[in-house]
Design a protein around this motif. Structure first.
Motif, PDB file in Angstrom:
ATOM      1  N   GLU A 177       0.731  -1.287   0.033  1.00  0.00           N
ATOM      2  CA  GLU A 177       0.009  -0.144  -0.030  1.00  0.00           C
ATOM      3  C   GLU A 177       0.762   1.156   0.013  1.00  0.00           C
ATOM      4  O   GLU A 177       1.715   1.205   0.670  1.00  0.00           O
ATOM      5  CB  GLU A 177      -0.756  -0.155   1.140  1.00  0.00           C
ATOM      6  N   GLY A 178       0.506   2.221  -0.742  1.00  0.00           N
ATOM      7  CA  GLY A 178       1.183   3.540  -0.806  1.00  0.00           C
ATOM      8  C   GLY A 178       2.266   3.395  -1.767  1.00  0.00           C
ATOM      9  O   GLY A 178       3.106   4.398  -1.976  1.00  0.00           O
ATOM     10  N   GLU A 179       2.592   2.223  -2.447  1.00  0.00           N
ATOM     11  CA  GLU A 179       3.674   2.390  -3.298  1.00  0.00           C
ATOM     12  C   GLU A 179       3.012   1.959  -4.887  1.00  0.00           C
ATOM     13  O   GLU A 179       1.974   1.144  -4.905  1.00  0.00           O
ATOM     14  CB  GLU A 179       4.663   0.988  -3.336  1.00  0.00           C
ATOM     15  N   LEU A 180       3.786   2.058  -5.859  1.00  0.00           N
ATOM     16  CA  LEU A 180       3.448   1.451  -7.227  1.00  0.00           C
ATOM     17  C   LEU A 180       4.754   0.907  -8.008  1.00  0.00           C
ATOM     18  O   LEU A 180       5.920   1.253  -7.455  1.00  0.00           O
ATOM     19  CB  LEU A 180       3.092   2.701  -8.313  1.00  0.00           C
ATOM     20  N   ARG A 181       4.575   0.012  -8.660  1.00  0.00           N
ATOM     21  CA  ARG A 181       5.656  -0.525  -9.412  1.00  0.00           C
ATOM     22  C   ARG A 181       5.666  -0.690 -10.861  1.00  0.00           C
ATOM     23  O   ARG A 181       4.419  -0.896 -11.525  1.00  0.00           O
ATOM     24  CB  ARG A 181       5.479  -2.192  -8.893  1.00  0.00           C
ATOM     25  N   VAL A 182       6.552  -0.430 -11.293  1.00  0.00           N
ATOM     26  CA  VAL A 182       6.714  -0.516 -12.973  1.00  0.00           C
ATOM     27  C   VAL A 182       7.917  -1.408 -13.329  1.00  0.00           C
ATOM     28  O   VAL A 182       8.814  -1.385 -12.596  1.00  0.00           O
ATOM     29  CB  VAL A 182       7.089   1.060 -13.392  1.00  0.00           C
ATOM     30  N   SER A 183       7.704  -1.641 -14.643  1.00  0.00           N
ATOM     31  CA  SER A 183       8.881  -2.626 -15.285  1.00  0.00           C
ATOM     32  C   SER A 183       9.515  -1.908 -16.333  1.00  0.00           C
ATOM     33  O   SER A 183       8.719  -1.264 -17.085  1.00  0.00           O
ATOM     34  CB  SER A 183       8.235  -3.959 -15.737  1.00  0.00           C
ATOM     35  N   VAL A 184      10.690  -1.354 -16.207  1.00  0.00           N
ATOM     36  CA  VAL A 184      11.384  -0.760 -17.542  1.00  0.00           C
ATOM     37  C   VAL A 184      12.411  -1.771 -17.999  1.00  0.00           C
ATOM     38  O   VAL A 184      13.304  -2.317 -17.429  1.00  0.00           O
ATOM     39  CB  VAL A 184      12.109   0.461 -16.650  1.00  0.00           C
ATOM     40  N   ARG A 185      12.300  -1.820 -19.366  1.00  0.00           N
ATOM     41  CA  ARG A 185      12.969  -2.609 -20.289  1.00  0.00           C
ATOM     42  C   ARG A 185      14.131  -1.599 -20.675  1.00  0.00           C
ATOM     43  O   ARG A 185      14.176  -0.649 -21.426  1.00  0.00           O
ATOM     44  CB  ARG A 185      12.282  -2.978 -21.563  1.00  0.00           C
ATOM     45  N   HIS A 186      15.326  -2.200 -20.566  1.00  0.00           N
ATOM     46  CA  HIS A 186      16.583  -1.483 -20.939  1.00  0.00           C
ATOM     47  C   HIS A 186      17.713  -2.137 -21.331  1.00  0.00           C
ATOM     48  O   HIS A 186      18.275  -3.043 -20.758  1.00  0.00           O
ATOM     49  CB  HIS A 186      17.251  -0.496 -19.793  1.00  0.00           C
ATOM     50  N   GLY A 187      17.809  -2.231 -22.868  1.00  0.00           N
ATOM     51  CA  GLY A 187      18.772  -3.016 -23.469  1.00  0.00           C
ATOM     52  C   GLY A 187      18.288  -4.640 -23.163  1.00  0.00           C
ATOM     53  O   GLY A 187      17.174  -5.048 -23.400  1.00  0.00           O
ATOM     54  N   GLN A 188      19.137  -5.385 -22.791  1.00  0.00           N
ATOM     55  CA  GLN A 188      18.878  -6.700 -22.389  1.00  0.00           C
ATOM     56  C   GLN A 188      18.385  -6.858 -20.788  1.00  0.00           C
ATOM     57  O   GLN A 188      18.249  -8.188 -20.576  1.00  0.00           O
ATOM     58  CB  GLN A 188      20.248  -7.817 -22.539  1.00  0.00           C
ATOM     59  N   GLN A 189      18.168  -5.960 -20.095  1.00  0.00           N
ATOM     60  CA  GLN A 189      17.800  -5.987 -18.882  1.00  0.00           C
ATOM     61  C   GLN A 189      16.347  -5.415 -18.583  1.00  0.00           C
ATOM     62  O   GLN A 189      15.929  -4.588 -19.514  1.00  0.00           O
ATOM     63  CB  GLN A 189      18.800  -5.053 -17.979  1.00  0.00           C
ATOM     64  N   THR A 190      15.837  -6.130 -17.528  1.00  0.00           N
ATOM     65  CA  THR A 190      14.603  -5.611 -16.982  1.00  0.00           C
ATOM     66  C   THR A 190      14.623  -5.071 -15.754  1.00  0.00           C
ATOM     67  O   THR A 190      14.951  -5.896 -14.842  1.00  0.00           O
ATOM     68  CB  THR A 190      13.399  -6.557 -17.190  1.00  0.00           C
ATOM     69  N   LEU A 191      14.202  -3.894 -15.246  1.00  0.00           N
ATOM     70  CA  LEU A 191      14.240  -3.362 -14.049  1.00  0.00           C
ATOM     71  C   LEU A 191      12.800  -3.390 -13.566  1.00  0.00           C
ATOM     72  O   LEU A 191      11.952  -2.695 -13.976  1.00  0.00           O
ATOM     73  CB  LEU A 191      14.931  -2.069 -14.007  1.00  0.00           C
ATOM     74  N   ASP A 192      12.490  -3.957 -12.167  1.00  0.00           N
ATOM     75  CA  ASP A 192      11.479  -3.835 -11.597  1.00  0.00           C
ATOM     76  C   ASP A 192      11.702  -2.819 -10.668  1.00  0.00           C
ATOM     77  O   ASP A 192      12.492  -2.716  -9.616  1.00  0.00           O
ATOM     78  CB  ASP A 192      10.843  -5.313 -10.933  1.00  0.00           C
ATOM     79  N   ILE A 193      10.813  -1.539 -10.558  1.00  0.00           N
ATOM     80  CA  ILE A 193      11.182  -0.455  -9.751  1.00  0.00           C
ATOM     81  C   ILE A 193       9.837  -0.349  -8.841  1.00  0.00           C
ATOM     82  O   ILE A 193       8.623  -0.280  -9.276  1.00  0.00           O
ATOM     83  CB  ILE A 193      11.554   0.736 -10.405  1.00  0.00           C
ATOM     84  N   SER A 194      10.038  -0.087  -7.497  1.00  0.00           N
ATOM     85  CA  SER A 194       9.161   0.345  -6.548  1.00  0.00           C
ATOM     86  C   SER A 194       9.088   2.138  -6.453  1.00  0.00           C
ATOM     87  O   SER A 194      10.361   2.258  -6.077  1.00  0.00           O
ATOM     88  CB  SER A 194       9.216  -0.403  -5.312  1.00  0.00           C
ATOM     89  N   LEU A 195       7.989   2.696  -6.397  1.00  0.00           N
ATOM     90  CA  LEU A 195       8.249   4.079  -5.945  1.00  0.00           C
ATOM     91  C   LEU A 195       6.774   4.488  -5.528  1.00  0.00           C
ATOM     92  O   LEU A 195       5.978   3.638  -5.352  1.00  0.00           O
ATOM     93  CB  LEU A 195       7.862   4.830  -7.619  1.00  0.00           C
ATOM     94  N   PRO A 196       6.849   5.534  -4.741  1.00  0.00           N
ATOM     95  CA  PRO A 196       5.726   6.056  -4.074  1.00  0.00           C
ATOM     96  C   PRO A 196       4.405   6.229  -5.001  1.00  0.00           C
ATOM     97  O   PRO A 196       4.734   6.574  -6.088  1.00  0.00           O
ATOM     98  CB  PRO A 196       6.007   7.401  -3.537  1.00  0.00           C
ATOM     99  N   SER A 197       3.251   6.183  -4.430  1.00  0.00           N
ATOM    100  CA  SER A 197       2.177   6.242  -5.193  1.00  0.00           C
ATOM    101  C   SER A 197       1.870   7.467  -5.914  1.00  0.00           C
ATOM    102  O   SER A 197       1.501   7.509  -7.075  1.00  0.00           O
ATOM    103  CB  SER A 197       0.879   5.627  -4.652  1.00  0.00           C
ATOM    104  N   SER A 198       2.599   8.622  -5.518  1.00  0.00           N
ATOM    105  CA  SER A 198       2.528   9.841  -5.950  1.00  0.00           C
ATOM    106  C   SER A 198       3.604  10.224  -6.862  1.00  0.00           C
ATOM    107  O   SER A 198       3.711  11.328  -7.543  1.00  0.00           O
ATOM    108  CB  SER A 198       2.474  10.751  -4.889  1.00  0.00           C
TER     109      SER A 198
END
Length: 346
Positions: free
Chosen positions: A2-23
């Motif tokens: 709760e209070g967080e959002l997660r996004v997936s970022v594709r960069h080259g051959q890598q995938t980054l799963d990143i958690s950030l504040p909901s705002s």
């Protein structure tokens, strides 16, 4: 969570799963990606469902984003594509993450004094490490899922080398009083974290010879850094007988660094420095390597600083010696140490 959002970022051959504040906005994601990929925000092109994202846009949890990096906008000399973060996933996975070491491995740790948990998924330092106490000389915690460095660190009183790089640790994640009580520590690696400052207690590391704090978010340095009398190399770039503070956000360098009489290499590339203290050039009598590339200060301005001629003679003597003994390999020639034109990162 709760209070967080997660996004997936594709960069080259890598995938980054990143958690950030909901705002969080895209600008916040760019700042996080800078720490993870070493690409400056101005060089990031983020694409979601065919649309280029702008810094002021909001983010939706679960979004899948592609990142393209503009050539020449990496901090430092080159991007590090090795896993820099606890959230980084390599594809395809060649083998499962390393597990916590079995009892027989603990015996090896004890007999060798070398504990490595590099590239594992540990969330905290195992109690078995603290139980070994003074037996440990080297502790490698590079690129783990470590969330904090606790007070128990002080029990490793014989520790000489400590690496905490690539863990996204912030200023509150480290029990600095305990870390700075390690009187035998000679090498400290803190690169690729989220530190914004160093504590004044760092002067307690009386045996420290190498400090690497590159690729953090440092904006200031403690004046007490000049008390590290044995320090030889300081790397502050992109914010050993070396200090690395490269690729941070430094706007000033403490004149007290001039008290580091044994300092030989000072790396400050890709910061926001517009001036440089003369006390460093005059006080650091063994300094022969200086990197100020990617800063607003230019080589012409440096040549006007008192003490430059003596420093220039030392570094040219070092270069000539390297050429004579052919220890440099292919070279583009003598590096002046700074740019001819003012560099702006935004």
């Amino acid at each position: 969570m709760e209070g967080e959002l997660r996004v997936s970022v594709r960069h080259g051959q890598q995938t980054l799963d990143i958690s950030l504040p909901s705002s969080a906005r895209v600008s916040d994601l760019m700042e996080r990606l800078q720490a993870l990929t070493n690409v400056l925000p101005r060089g990031q092109k983020l694409i979601h469902k065919g649309k280029i994202l702008t810094p002021d846009m909001t983010l939706a949890s679960g979004s899948k984003i592609m990142m393209m990096a503009t050539q020449g906008t990496h901090q430092g000399s080159a991007p590090e594509m090795k896993k820099p973060s606890v959230l980084l996933k390599s594809k395809p996975a060649e083998k499962p993450a390393t597990k916590i070491k079995p009892p027989e491995r603990v015996e090896v740790w004890k007999s060798t004094g070398y504990v490595s948990l590099r590239d594992t998924e540990v969330l905290e330092i195992p109690a078995t490490v603290w139980a070994l106490g003074q037996s440990i000389i080297i502790l490698d915690l590079t690129s783990t899922m470590l969330r904090k460095v606790p007070a128990e660190l002080s029990c490793l009183s014989k520790l000489k080398r400590l690496s905490l790089s690539g863990n996204s640790l912030d200023d509150t994640s480290i029990h600095w009083k305990s870390l700075c009580s390690l009187q035998s520590l000679e090498l400290l690696e803190l690169t690729a974290n989220c530190l914004t400052s160093l504590p004044c207690e760092i002067q307690g590391l009386s045996s420290l010879r190498l400090l690497n704090v590159s690729r953090n978010k440092l904006t200031t340095l403690p004046d007490d850094i000049g008390m590290l009398s044995r320090l030889e190399r300081l790397n502050l770039s992109n914010n050993r007988k070396q200090i690395n503070l490269s690729s941070n956000f430094l706007t000033l360098v403490p004149p007290s660094i001039g008290e580091l009489r044994k300092l030989k290499s000072l790396l400050l590339a890709n910061n926001a420095l517009k001036e440089f203290p003369a006390s460093i050039l005059k006080g650091c009598g063994e300094l022969n390597s200086l990197d100020l590339h990617g800063n607003p200060i230019t080589i012409e301005a440096l040549r006007e600083i008192d003490g430059w001629e003596e420093f220039d003679a030392r570094r040219k003597a070092k270069y000539d010696k390297q050429m004579v003994f052919q220890v440099m390999g292919p070279s583009d020639g003598f590096d002046e140490g700074a740019d001819t034109q003012e560099t702006r990162h935004w």
